[in-house]
Design a protein around this motif. Structure first.
Motif, short mmCIF file in Angstrom:
data_model
loop_
_atom_site.label_atom_id
_atom_site.label_comp_id
_atom_site.label_asym_id
_atom_site.label_seq_id
_atom_site.Cartn_x
_atom_site.Cartn_y
_atom_site.Cartn_z
N ARG A 60 38.31 44.87 35.78
CA ARG A 60 38.80 43.49 35.95
C ARG A 60 40.29 43.54 36.22
NH1 ARG A 60 38.52 39.47 32.01
NH2 ARG A 60 39.06 41.04 30.48
N ILE A 61 40.70 42.84 37.28
CA ILE A 61 42.09 42.84 37.72
C ILE A 61 42.61 41.41 37.72
CG2 ILE A 61 43.66 43.45 39.61
CD1 ILE A 61 42.17 45.88 38.66
N SER A 62 43.85 41.24 37.29
CA SER A 62 44.51 39.95 37.38
C SER A 62 45.20 39.86 38.73
CB SER A 62 45.54 39.81 36.25
OG SER A 62 46.26 38.62 36.39
N GLY A 63 44.75 38.89 39.55
CA GLY A 63 45.38 38.66 40.84
C GLY A 63 46.42 37.57 40.71
N HIS A 64 46.99 37.16 41.84
CA HIS A 64 48.02 36.12 41.79
C HIS A 64 47.47 34.77 41.31
CE1 HIS A 64 51.49 38.23 43.28
NE2 HIS A 64 50.76 38.78 44.21
N LYS A 65 46.31 34.39 41.79
CA LYS A 65 45.79 33.07 41.44
C LYS A 65 44.42 33.11 40.78
CE LYS A 65 48.44 30.73 44.88
NZ LYS A 65 48.56 29.63 45.79
N MET A 66 43.85 34.31 40.63
CA MET A 66 42.54 34.44 40.00
C MET A 66 42.32 35.85 39.48
SD MET A 66 39.98 34.58 43.30
CE MET A 66 40.56 33.04 43.91
N GLU A 67 41.24 36.00 38.78
CA GLU A 67 40.83 37.31 38.26
C GLU A 67 39.74 37.84 39.19
OE1 GLU A 67 38.09 38.48 34.53
OE2 GLU A 67 39.88 37.29 34.04
N ILE A 68 39.77 39.14 39.45
CA ILE A 68 38.76 39.77 40.29
C ILE A 68 38.04 40.82 39.44
CG2 ILE A 68 38.30 41.09 42.39
CD1 ILE A 68 41.57 39.37 42.20
N LYS A 69 36.71 40.71 39.41
CA LYS A 69 35.90 41.62 38.59
C LYS A 69 34.99 42.46 39.49
CE LYS A 69 32.34 41.59 35.00
NZ LYS A 69 31.49 40.72 34.16
N PHE A 70 35.13 43.78 39.39
CA PHE A 70 34.29 44.72 40.13
C PHE A 70 33.26 45.29 39.16
CE2 PHE A 70 38.37 44.62 42.23
CZ PHE A 70 38.04 44.64 43.58
N THR A 71 32.02 45.28 39.57
CA THR A 71 30.94 45.86 38.78
C THR A 71 30.29 46.95 39.62
OG1 THR A 71 30.53 43.69 37.80
CG2 THR A 71 28.83 45.34 37.48
N GLY A 72 29.96 48.08 38.98
CA GLY A 72 29.34 49.17 39.73
C GLY A 72 29.07 50.38 38.87
#
Length: 98
Positions: A60-72
């Motif tokens: 899970r990464i904190s972006g500028h305006k949202m969080e991005i979650k990678f699953t794999g």
């Protein structure tokens, strides 16, 4: 009589002029994250603020305006700079959380 330009309009006009002159995408000047995905094996996230969670199956990464979650499976951070993160492994899904 001359009309006053607001500061935001002036900044936007300058960004647009620089973008056109040097053939640089406008997204380069904004506070948004950009995600490039190559197949399901590699993702490059530009414009990140930090890592919120990291293990083999979830990043899970904190972006500028949202969080991005990678699953794999077998997810790793291949390259990490102050603004960019490259994730490798088998990427099953990408979620954008506002």
């Amino acid at each position: 009589m001359r009309k006053k330009r607001n500061e935001k309009g002036t900044k936007q006009g300058l960004k647009s002029a620089v973008s056109k002159t040097f053939d640089i995408p406008m997204e380069t000047f904004s506070n948004v994250s950009q995600l490039d995905i190559l197949s399901n094996k590699e993702a490059l996230l530009e414009g990140c603020k930090g890592i919120l969670e990291y293990d083999d199956n979830i990043i899970r990464i904190s972006g500028h305006k949202m969080e991005i979650k990678f699953t794999g499976e077998g997810l790793t951070l291949k390259c990490l700079t102050t603004e960019n993160i490259m994730i490798t492994g088998k990427i099953w899904s990408v979620e954008f959380i506002a």
